[in-house]
Design a protein around this motif. Sequence first.
Motif, PDB file in Angstrom:
ATOM      1  N   LYS A  14       1.097  -1.214   0.029  1.00  0.00           N
ATOM      2  CA  LYS A  14       0.022   0.089  -0.050  1.00  0.00           C
ATOM      3  C   LYS A  14       0.912   1.370  -0.141  1.00  0.00           C
ATOM      4  CE  LYS A  14      -4.166  -2.140   1.660  1.00  0.00           C
ATOM      5  NZ  LYS A  14      -5.103  -2.007   2.941  1.00  0.00           N
ATOM      6  N   PRO A  15       0.482   2.440  -0.620  1.00  0.00           N
ATOM      7  CA  PRO A  15       1.378   3.479  -0.702  1.00  0.00           C
ATOM      8  C   PRO A  15       2.015   4.041   0.500  1.00  0.00           C
ATOM      9  CG  PRO A  15      -0.623   3.847  -2.044  1.00  0.00           C
ATOM     10  CD  PRO A  15      -0.766   2.591  -1.261  1.00  0.00           C
ATOM     11  N   GLY A  16       3.178   4.338   0.744  1.00  0.00           N
ATOM     12  CA  GLY A  16       3.826   4.950   1.825  1.00  0.00           C
ATOM     13  C   GLY A  16       4.481   3.953   2.593  1.00  0.00           C
ATOM     14  N   ASN A  17       4.365   2.792   2.228  1.00  0.00           N
ATOM     15  CA  ASN A  17       4.774   1.657   3.231  1.00  0.00           C
ATOM     16  C   ASN A  17       6.096   1.051   2.638  1.00  0.00           C
ATOM     17  OD1 ASN A  17       2.740   1.594   5.490  1.00  0.00           O
ATOM     18  ND2 ASN A  17       1.529   1.206   3.862  1.00  0.00           N
ATOM     19  N   PRO A  18       7.205   0.748   3.275  1.00  0.00           N
ATOM     20  CA  PRO A  18       8.121   0.142   2.798  1.00  0.00           C
ATOM     21  C   PRO A  18       8.174  -1.209   2.821  1.00  0.00           C
ATOM     22  CG  PRO A  18       8.786   0.983   5.098  1.00  0.00           C
ATOM     23  CD  PRO A  18       7.418   1.325   4.727  1.00  0.00           C
ATOM     24  N   PRO A  19       8.809  -1.961   2.192  1.00  0.00           N
ATOM     25  CA  PRO A  19       8.661  -3.415   1.976  1.00  0.00           C
ATOM     26  C   PRO A  19       8.774  -4.156   3.374  1.00  0.00           C
ATOM     27  CG  PRO A  19       9.965  -2.782   0.255  1.00  0.00           C
ATOM     28  CD  PRO A  19       9.701  -1.446   0.973  1.00  0.00           C
ATOM     29  N   GLU A  20       9.947  -3.699   4.457  1.00  0.00           N
ATOM     30  CA  GLU A  20      10.228  -4.237   5.490  1.00  0.00           C
ATOM     31  C   GLU A  20       9.021  -4.152   6.588  1.00  0.00           C
ATOM     32  OE1 GLU A  20      12.354  -0.444   5.361  1.00  0.00           O
ATOM     33  OE2 GLU A  20      12.333  -2.106   4.071  1.00  0.00           O
ATOM     34  N   ALA A  21       8.047  -3.296   6.379  1.00  0.00           N
ATOM     35  CA  ALA A  21       6.754  -3.296   7.129  1.00  0.00           C
ATOM     36  C   ALA A  21       5.902  -4.231   6.991  1.00  0.00           C
ATOM     37  CB  ALA A  21       6.129  -1.753   6.729  1.00  0.00           C
ATOM     38  N   ASN A  39      10.637 -16.584  10.881  1.00  0.00           N
ATOM     39  CA  ASN A  39       9.939 -15.846   9.818  1.00  0.00           C
ATOM     40  C   ASN A  39      10.847 -15.665   8.732  1.00  0.00           C
ATOM     41  OD1 ASN A  39      11.094 -12.925   9.775  1.00  0.00           O
ATOM     42  ND2 ASN A  39      10.658 -13.527  11.901  1.00  0.00           N
ATOM     43  N   GLN A  40      10.326 -15.789   7.320  1.00  0.00           N
ATOM     44  CA  GLN A  40      10.941 -15.493   6.056  1.00  0.00           C
ATOM     45  C   GLN A  40       9.871 -15.075   5.049  1.00  0.00           C
ATOM     46  OE1 GLN A  40      12.952 -19.239   5.519  1.00  0.00           O
ATOM     47  NE2 GLN A  40      11.475 -20.120   4.626  1.00  0.00           N
ATOM     48  N   ILE A  41      10.775 -14.431   4.032  1.00  0.00           N
ATOM     49  CA  ILE A  41       9.978 -14.184   2.863  1.00  0.00           C
ATOM     50  C   ILE A  41      10.437 -15.123   1.612  1.00  0.00           C
ATOM     51  CG2 ILE A  41       9.318 -12.848   1.165  1.00  0.00           C
ATOM     52  CD1 ILE A  41       9.522 -10.407   3.181  1.00  0.00           C
ATOM     53  N   GLU A  42       9.730 -15.699   1.048  1.00  0.00           N
ATOM     54  CA  GLU A  42      10.337 -16.510  -0.255  1.00  0.00           C
ATOM     55  C   GLU A  42       9.175 -16.253  -1.364  1.00  0.00           C
ATOM     56  OE1 GLU A  42       8.214 -20.900   0.386  1.00  0.00           O
ATOM     57  OE2 GLU A  42      10.146 -20.486   1.366  1.00  0.00           O
ATOM     58  N   LEU A  43       9.680 -16.596  -2.596  1.00  0.00           N
ATOM     59  CA  LEU A  43       8.880 -16.443  -3.698  1.00  0.00           C
ATOM     60  C   LEU A  43       8.340 -17.896  -4.207  1.00  0.00           C
ATOM     61  CD1 LEU A  43      11.118 -14.413  -6.025  1.00  0.00           C
ATOM     62  CD2 LEU A  43       9.029 -13.650  -4.867  1.00  0.00           C
ATOM     63  N   ALA A  44       6.865 -17.834  -4.243  1.00  0.00           N
ATOM     64  CA  ALA A  44       6.333 -19.290  -4.367  1.00  0.00           C
ATOM     65  C   ALA A  44       5.480 -18.833  -5.794  1.00  0.00           C
ATOM     66  CB  ALA A  44       5.088 -19.485  -3.486  1.00  0.00           C
ATOM     67  N   ALA A  45       5.888 -19.362  -6.882  1.00  0.00           N
ATOM     68  CA  ALA A  45       5.416 -19.259  -8.146  1.00  0.00           C
ATOM     69  C   ALA A  45       5.559 -17.658  -8.592  1.00  0.00           C
ATOM     70  CB  ALA A  45       4.095 -19.663  -8.264  1.00  0.00           C
ATOM     71  N   GLY A  46       6.611 -17.156  -8.156  1.00  0.00           N
ATOM     72  CA  GLY A  46       7.095 -15.441  -8.535  1.00  0.00           C
ATOM     73  C   GLY A  46       6.215 -14.735  -7.762  1.00  0.00           C
ATOM     74  N   VAL A  82      -1.116  -2.590   5.667  1.00  0.00           N
ATOM     75  CA  VAL A  82       0.430  -2.083   4.757  1.00  0.00           C
ATOM     76  C   VAL A  82       0.570  -2.817   3.691  1.00  0.00           C
ATOM     77  CG1 VAL A  82       1.659  -1.446   6.868  1.00  0.00           C
ATOM     78  CG2 VAL A  82       2.174  -4.038   5.949  1.00  0.00           C
ATOM     79  N   ALA A  83      -0.056  -3.852   3.179  1.00  0.00           N
ATOM     80  CA  ALA A  83       0.225  -4.703   1.972  1.00  0.00           C
ATOM     81  C   ALA A  83      -1.157  -5.234   1.409  1.00  0.00           C
ATOM     82  CB  ALA A  83       1.142  -5.551   2.080  1.00  0.00           C
ATOM     83  N   LEU A  84      -1.462  -5.442   0.302  1.00  0.00           N
ATOM     84  CA  LEU A  84      -2.494  -6.222  -0.515  1.00  0.00           C
ATOM     85  C   LEU A  84      -2.015  -7.703  -0.240  1.00  0.00           C
ATOM     86  CD1 LEU A  84      -2.381  -4.269  -3.765  1.00  0.00           C
ATOM     87  CD2 LEU A  84      -3.941  -3.951  -1.603  1.00  0.00           C
ATOM     88  N   THR A  85      -2.952  -8.567   0.133  1.00  0.00           N
ATOM     89  CA  THR A  85      -2.631 -10.083   0.564  1.00  0.00           C
ATOM     90  C   THR A  85      -3.392 -10.896  -0.629  1.00  0.00           C
ATOM     91  OG1 THR A  85      -4.431 -10.110   2.109  1.00  0.00           O
ATOM     92  CG2 THR A  85      -2.141  -9.486   2.797  1.00  0.00           C
ATOM     93  N   GLY A  86      -2.815 -12.121  -0.631  1.00  0.00           N
ATOM     94  CA  GLY A  86      -3.578 -13.099  -1.455  1.00  0.00           C
ATOM     95  C   GLY A  86      -3.868 -14.318  -0.454  1.00  0.00           C
ATOM     96  N   ALA A  87      -3.750 -15.319  -0.935  1.00  0.00           N
ATOM     97  CA  ALA A  87      -3.991 -16.870  -0.177  1.00  0.00           C
ATOM     98  C   ALA A  87      -3.205 -16.643   1.206  1.00  0.00           C
ATOM     99  CB  ALA A  87      -3.820 -18.094  -1.069  1.00  0.00           C
ATOM    100  N   LEU A  88      -3.952 -17.283   2.182  1.00  0.00           N
ATOM    101  CA  LEU A  88      -3.660 -17.439   3.495  1.00  0.00           C
ATOM    102  C   LEU A  88      -3.754 -18.913   3.838  1.00  0.00           C
ATOM    103  CD1 LEU A  88      -2.423 -16.642   6.414  1.00  0.00           C
ATOM    104  CD2 LEU A  88      -4.871 -16.509   7.005  1.00  0.00           C
ATOM    105  N   THR A  89      -2.631 -19.696   4.163  1.00  0.00           N
ATOM    106  CA  THR A  89      -2.723 -20.863   4.580  1.00  0.00           C
ATOM    107  C   THR A  89      -2.151 -21.337   5.921  1.00  0.00           C
ATOM    108  OG1 THR A  89      -2.009 -21.423   2.192  1.00  0.00           O
ATOM    109  CG2 THR A  89      -1.856 -23.317   3.746  1.00  0.00           C
TER     110      THR A  89
END
Length: 101
Positions: A14-21, A39-46, A82-89
Amino acid sequence: MPSFQTRLKITGLKPGNPPEAVMAAAVEALETRHHVESNQIELAAGVPQLNLRFLVEATEYSGENQQARDSAAMMRDAVERVALTGALTVLRRNRGRWAPV
């Protein structure tokens, strides 16, 4: 204590939020209820995906699963500020494997 993992797709900031937020919001929300093991961030299907592992106080099986689902939903609500989300598992560690709750 049972171990759970939540995976949340992130589709944008969302505008005004850095990725680390994004990760900060997720960890902060889960830590209000549980011990966050990793905690970690990974790419799943890009697509970026948050992976957080946390412990739930041992009670009874279905109650633990419900606590994990409720906490994951609360975490998603915090991230959506702070962000737009998709699927939650939500997954539970069972005999060395992660199984959907």
